[in-house]
Structure formats: C-alpha cells, structure tokens
Design an enzyme around this catalytic site. Structure first.
Site, PDB file in Angstrom:
ATOM      1  CG  HIS A   1      -2.030  -0.892   1.204  1.00  0.00           C
ATOM      2  ND1 HIS A   1      -3.097  -0.771   2.047  1.00  0.00           N
ATOM      3  CD2 HIS A   1      -2.307  -1.958   0.418  1.00  0.00           C
ATOM      4  CE1 HIS A   1      -3.991  -1.704   1.786  1.00  0.00           C
ATOM      5  NE2 HIS A   1      -3.537  -2.444   0.793  1.00  0.00           N
TER       6      HIS A   1
ATOM      7  NE  ARG B   1      -4.547   0.463  -1.379  1.00  0.00           N
ATOM      8  CZ  ARG B   1      -5.343   0.462  -0.309  1.00  0.00           C
ATOM      9  NH1 ARG B   1      -6.382  -0.376  -0.251  1.00  0.00           N
ATOM     10  NH2 ARG B   1      -5.101   1.264   0.713  1.00  0.00           N
TER      11      ARG B   1
ATOM     12  CE1 TYR C   1      -8.613   2.414   0.590  1.00  0.00           C
ATOM     13  CE2 TYR C   1      -9.186   2.287   2.904  1.00  0.00           C
ATOM     14  CZ  TYR C   1      -8.601   1.733   1.797  1.00  0.00           C
ATOM     15  OH  TYR C   1      -8.011   0.521   1.892  1.00  0.00           O
TER      16      TYR C   1
ATOM     17  CG  ASP D   1      -9.712   0.013  -2.492  1.00  0.00           C
ATOM     18  OD1 ASP D   1      -9.482  -0.609  -1.429  1.00  0.00           O
ATOM     19  OD2 ASP D   1     -10.835   0.079  -3.024  1.00  0.00           O
TER      20      ASP D   1
ATOM     21  CD  GLU E   1      -9.433  -3.208  -3.698  1.00  0.00           C
ATOM     22  OE1 GLU E   1      -8.235  -3.211  -4.026  1.00  0.00           O
ATOM     23  OE2 GLU E   1      -9.811  -3.360  -2.538  1.00  0.00           O
TER      24      GLU E   1
ATOM     25  CD  GLU F   1     -12.028  -4.631   0.516  1.00  0.00           C
ATOM     26  OE1 GLU F   1     -11.005  -4.568  -0.191  1.00  0.00           O
ATOM     27  OE2 GLU F   1     -12.216  -3.899   1.491  1.00  0.00           O
TER      28      GLU F   1
ATOM     29  CG  HIS G   1      -9.652  -7.768   2.114  1.00  0.00           C
ATOM     30  ND1 HIS G   1     -10.626  -7.758   3.072  1.00  0.00           N
ATOM     31  CD2 HIS G   1      -9.024  -6.576   2.208  1.00  0.00           C
ATOM     32  CE1 HIS G   1     -10.579  -6.623   3.735  1.00  0.00           C
ATOM     33  NE2 HIS G   1      -9.633  -5.879   3.215  1.00  0.00           N
TER      34      HIS G   1
ATOM     35  CD  GLU H   1      -5.386  -5.399   0.693  1.00  0.00           C
ATOM     36  OE1 GLU H   1      -6.426  -6.010   0.461  1.00  0.00           O
ATOM     37  OE2 GLU H   1      -5.386  -4.242   1.150  1.00  0.00           O
TER      38      GLU H   1
ATOM     39  CD1 TRP I   1     -14.869   6.057   4.976  1.00  0.00           C
ATOM     40  CD2 TRP I   1     -14.667   3.822   5.135  1.00  0.00           C
ATOM     41  NE1 TRP I   1     -13.598   5.793   5.359  1.00  0.00           N
ATOM     42  CE2 TRP I   1     -13.418   4.442   5.457  1.00  0.00           C
ATOM     43  CE3 TRP I   1     -14.763   2.435   5.146  1.00  0.00           C
ATOM     44  CZ2 TRP I   1     -12.283   3.700   5.823  1.00  0.00           C
ATOM     45  CZ3 TRP I   1     -13.629   1.689   5.480  1.00  0.00           C
ATOM     46  CH2 TRP I   1     -12.428   2.336   5.846  1.00  0.00           C
TER      47      TRP I   1
HETATM   48  C1  CS2 Z   1      -9.425  -1.986   1.915  1.00  0.00           C
HETATM   49  C2  CS2 Z   1      -9.565  -2.453   3.326  1.00  0.00           C
HETATM   50  O1  CS2 Z   1      -7.425  -3.211   1.895  1.00  0.00           O
HETATM   51  C3  CS2 Z   1      -8.385  -2.826   1.214  1.00  0.00           C
HETATM   52  O2  CS2 Z   1      -8.530  -3.076   0.010  1.00  0.00           O
HETATM   53  O3  CS2 Z   1     -10.611  -1.958   1.188  1.00  0.00           O
HETATM   54  O4  CS2 Z   1      -8.530  -1.894   4.061  1.00  0.00           O
HETATM   55  C4  CS2 Z   1     -10.875  -2.108   4.014  1.00  0.00           C
HETATM   56  O5  CS2 Z   1     -11.026  -0.697   4.068  1.00  0.00           O
HETATM   57  C5  CS2 Z   1     -10.856  -2.679   5.416  1.00  0.00           C
HETATM   58  O6  CS2 Z   1     -10.511  -4.040   5.344  1.00  0.00           O
HETATM   59  C6  CS2 Z   1     -12.201  -2.509   6.081  1.00  0.00           C
HETATM   60  O7  CS2 Z   1     -12.192  -3.144   7.337  1.00  0.00           O
HETATM   61 MG    MG Z   2     -10.338  -2.545  -0.816  1.00  0.00          MG
END
Ligand code: CS2
Ligand code: MG
Length: 401
Positions: free
Chosen positions: A122, A147, A159, A209, A235, A261, A311, A338, A401
């Site tokens: 990430h 990502r 986010y 994402d 995503e 996910e 995920h 991931e 969200w």
């Molecule tokens: C996110 C997650 O990793 C991802 O792709 O979508 O971090 C997600 O926000 C969390 O797992 C929610 O608990």
């Molecule tokens: Mg995600």
C-alpha cells in the site's frame, strides 16, 4: 478423534481480532480467524452461542459435512457474521487436518502451483512527491505490485492515505465522519497515476482502490481516464450489490476491475464472474466461509478467466493470511495477494511461519497452517470498541465509505 473443546478468543494487539481455537480429544489444536472489522463481538457471540455447542463431539476430519451442517443447518444462510463464523471453524479444521497428515495445508489442496505468492503493498502520500517516495520504498524492497492511494487536496480524510506505516481505519467507538467529493477525486486522480507511471515505467503493476464510492458512469469515466496508465486493477469502483453496475462500466473501459472483499459467499459474485464483468475476485478466507468455500469461488472464477486477488488488510489476522497463502500457492488462477504487514504486537500474539522475500510471501512448511495464537499474551490486549468510519457529501448526504 473428536472435537473436545472450542474457545473464542477476543483480543486487541494493535487492533481487535476474534480467534476460534478448536482442540481435539487427541490434544491437537487448530485456529481460525473470525474477525469482522467493527462487528467483532457479533461474530464472537454467534460462535459462542450458536456454533461451539454444536462442534463438541463432532469428527474434526469431516470438514465438508461440518461446513454444510453450519451453513444449511442455520436456516438463515449467508451474511458476513454467519459466514465469518463458519470460516473460522473451517479454517481451524483444515489446520487440524494438516497436522494429522503431517503436511502444510497447501499440499492437501493440490500442492504448489508457483514458487511464491506475489503480493502488493500500500503506497500512499499526503502529496504526490510523498506518494512517489512511498512507491519507491516498496520497489526498493522488491515489490513488483503497488496499490496507489493519493490524497486529494480538497478532501481532508482520504481513504488509504495515512502518515502511519501501519494504519487501521477502525478507530473510534462511534464512527468517525469524513466528507467526500467525487468531483475533486475524479479531477485529481488521473494526474497522480500519470506521474507514478511516468516515474516507474511500464513494468510496475499499479492498482487503485476506489472503495465503493462512485456511480457506474462515474467509474466508467475514471476507468477510461486511467487506461493510458495500464492499471492491473481498479478496485471496488461501485458497490457491488447491483451486478449490472459493472456491466455498464465494462461497456466503456478496458481498465481491469477487482471486487469482492466484502463478499461472503459464492452467490455474491457468481453473476459478476460468470458474465466476466470483473477480472479479479477479492473474496478472502475469513469473510467468505473459509478455505472450503473460497476454493469453490476460485474454481468458478477459473472457468471464466477471473483471477484471485484476495483481501489482506490489517483487520484480517495472521491466521487468515496464513490460510490465504496456502490457497494462493495451490490454485491455478492466482492473481495477486494483498499484504498489509501487521503491527509488531499482532505478530507477537499470532506467531506464524509465513515470510516475505523479494515481492513474494511464502507460507509455512509446518504441518497445518503454520500459525497459532499465544493466549496468555492475547489476554494482555483486551478488546476495545472500534468502528469503521462513515462518509458524507458536503451537503450531509450519507455516502459509501
Ligand atoms: C481496503 C480495506 O485493503 C483494502 O482493500 O478496502 O482496508 C478495508 O477498508 C478494510 O478491510 C475494512 O475493514
Ligand atoms: Mg479494498
């Protein structure tokens, strides 16, 4: 051999986790992740009240029958709480079966199909320059897939953007609120991806994402605008309850799509897969019914040119990651895994044998899943209420969200 005991362990080393530990009459144990971010106690109660009493005395070798018993026998099928509870039982029984066989679980799933499990990290940054430094850091550590989440100047809480190397969105007991602007997001993001692609060239796999925040036509516009930067996947562009939303996106863009996910059964993604409306299925062991059910989802995906992309956020415990890696290593249509490294205290409570090296994760070669929970240490990290945030538009409208 029979199931002699089963315990639900709720702890919070770095964040909240729920773990099921099953013990057999022969003294073998198996563990399963039962963590559902923000709804941990719902799963713990479901396990304690409605599952554990049914397990005592059952044959731990009968994984499929136990799965069917807990799925069909509940009458009320599917849903994140039920399927996470079933996943924990299933995962723990696969752990035990591997220990009985003296084999790592991937050997029971058909053996190794690849040398390692390719992972993505990430990258994020408050500015584009910070983001480029973050991407460079992953590349320097051997990652071949990253990502990319960018801060949007006009959006205060974005986010996936955090100053902390290990971040966790569930913070306050009462959901934190952030304001979203699709207009500013769609205006800013393509320029960011252009900078990243220009800096790192065509060989680095880039993902982004969207986190469920657009309408289909907005997602189609974004997908088209990102085509020059050849993403590996976009995503969760739109909430996936309506498969036809993905059909509309598909009509406008060749940017590959990843979703799932939040899926907890094969039925959530069946149409998206069968009609090739997506390219990667992101369902994971802990939320999609365990190894037994996730393997069915992956097999359906394999028939329709859809690859796996499970995920792997910090709210999935090292037990889930361990189980995911055994499946990732064996399935023929693996795509990407991931990988958000956990906090040090999480790794201490969940000792595990998987290791990162040069862009890959390698599962443990120990019999079973190669992971456990240190219950004495777990007890030092008591549960604390934490909820995922909610998002609103500038006019106060509740948004995704
Ligand atoms: C996110 C997650 O990793 C991802 O792709 O979508 O971090 C997600 O926000 C969390 O797992 C929610 O608990
Ligand atoms: Mg995600």
């Amino acid at each position: 051999m029979s199931i002699a005991a089963a315990r639900v362990i709720v702890c919070s080393p770095g964040r909240n986790f729920v773990t099921l530990k099953i013990e057999t009459s022969d003294g073998l144990t198996g563990v399963g992740d039962a963590t559902l971010n923000g709804r941990e106690l719902a799963v713990a109660a479901y396990l304690n009240e409605h599952v554990v009493p049914l397990l005592i005395g059952r044959d731990p070798a009968r994984i499929e029958d136990t799965w069917q018993y807990l799925y069909k026998g509940a009458y009320w099928r599917r849903g994140p709480v039920t399927m996470t509870a079933i996943a924990a039982v299933d995962t723990a029984l696969w752990d035990i079966k591997g220990k009985v066989a003296g084999l790592p679980v991937y050997q029971l799933l058909g053996g190794r199909s690849r040398s390692g499990v390719s992972v993505y990290g990430h990258a994020n940054g408050a500015t584009v320059d910070d983001l480029l430094s973050s991407v460079a850091s992953f590349v320097s550590r051997g990652y071949r897939a990253v990502r990319v989440q960018a801060a949007i100047p006009e959006i205060s809480e974005m986010y996936g953007v955090s100053a902390a190397a290990i971040y966790e969105p569930a913070s306050a007991a009462i959901p934190a609120e952030s304001v979203w602007s699709t207009e500013h997001y769609l205006a800013h993001l393509p320029g960011v991806l252009a900078r990243v692609r220009a800096e790192f060239g065509p060989g680095l796999r880039l993902l982004h994402d969207v986190h469920h925040r657009l309408t289909p036509i907005e997602a189609a516009r974004l997908g088209k605008s990102l085509e020059p930067y050849a993403l590996t996947w976009l995503e969760d562009p739109v909430p996936a309850e309506l498969p036809d939303g993905y059909r509309l996106i598909r009509q406008h863009t060749t940017t590959p799509l990843a979703v799932g996910e939040v899926f907890n059964s094969i039925w959530d993604g069946e149409r998206l897969i069968r009609e090739q409306l997506i390219d990667y299925i992101r369902a994971t062991v802990v939320h999609a019914g365990g190894i037994t059910h996730l393997r069915r989802i992956f097999d359906l995906a394999a028939l329709h040119h859809v690859r796996t992309g499970s995920h792997g956020a910090t709210d999935l415990s090292p037990i889930c990651m361990s189980a995911a890696l055994h499946l990732d290593l064996a399935v023929p249509n693996f795509g990407l895994q991931e990988y958000m490294p956990h906090a040090p205290e999480t790794d201490e409570v969940f000792p595990h044998g998987y290791r990162y090296a040069d862009g890959y994760l390698h599962p443990s070669e120990e019999p079973g899943l190669g992971v456990d929970i240190d219950e004495a240490l777990a007890a030092k990290y008591p549960y604390r209420p934490a909820s995922l945030p909610v998002s609103r538009l500038a006019d106060g409208t509740l948004h995704d969200w």
